[in-house]
Design an enzyme around this catalytic site. Sequence first.
Site, mmCIF file in Angstrom:
data_model
loop_
_atom_site.group_PDB
_atom_site.id
_atom_site.type_symbol
_atom_site.label_atom_id
_atom_site.label_comp_id
_atom_site.label_asym_id
_atom_site.label_seq_id
_atom_site.Cartn_x
_atom_site.Cartn_y
_atom_site.Cartn_z
ATOM 1 C CB ILE A 1 44.310 69.675 41.567
ATOM 2 C CG1 ILE A 1 43.696 68.654 40.615
ATOM 3 C CG2 ILE A 1 43.330 70.032 42.691
ATOM 4 C CD1 ILE A 1 43.634 67.252 41.188
ATOM 5 C CE LYS A 2 45.502 78.960 43.693
ATOM 6 N NZ LYS A 2 45.100 80.298 43.194
#
Length: 304
Positions: A203-204
């Site tokens: 996840i960014k």
Amino acid sequence: MSLTPQVSDILKNYESDNPGTKANLVRLLNTGKLAGTGKLVILPVDQGFEHGPARSFAANPAGYDPHYHFSLAIEAGLNAFAAPIGMLEAGASSFAGQIPLILKCNSSNSLATEKDQAVTGTVPDALRLGCSAIGFTIYPGSEYCFKQMNELRELAEEAKAAGLVVVVWSYPRGPMLDKAGETAVDICAYAAHMAAEAGAHIIKVKPPTDALSLPAAKKVYEAEKIDISSMEARVRHIVQSSFAGRRILIFSGGEHADTKSLLETIRAIKAGGANGSIIGRNSFQRPKKEALALLSEITDIFKG
């Protein structure tokens, strides 16, 4: 390279994934200066598509050449290089096998008025180019967020079946959010959790501010005395929101920042328990010597 305890512990969190996907997670985690630490620093270069070539590369004209970015990521000892299909195709053969690749499968541009992205890459493209992962952006809060989530579901299902890792850029924006709201801590935490729920392996999100955007959420943060007083505390909260740290969480570098403030943010990301950073404009817009020195400092921070 054998698996370190840090990498083994991360793999245990991905209980449904096949050996191919886990092997590609290992490739990402066992490459470069941070190999085996459980930390990641990734070079993303989709800004030419998103913002235009001059805005992205005129500050360091070497960046107009896709080969420059492959070389920068390799020389800096990063974990991976992420880019849209055209840029990866331009160097895929010359740099085959030298660094894990992430195919960014959707993109927007500064000429469009909608808060949406076009799908520009596919799982077969990623496999053809030897990628370890696909990347996909969603805009929680946008009028198009449900369409994007449907596109992500289809691509993620195909990618996982093919043994690829799924990286989700989760960037809130839309009519309910002003500019400050897009990086408010409650919104960033919500965005990270949505990406985890949508099936992301990695996840960014953007580094969060101490603002609270949603009135209903603000009541809970205040009643439960959730600590958001420092960047470290806010990062720790977003790690908690990413399935209590069971998903790899990395933070963007954001717009061009001075070195001191950028490194302060990196230290807070490390101290807050996140897995790393994805540093684009703050690296490739500098002359190569400066970029390599900066990336060396960043990897040293994550090494501890």
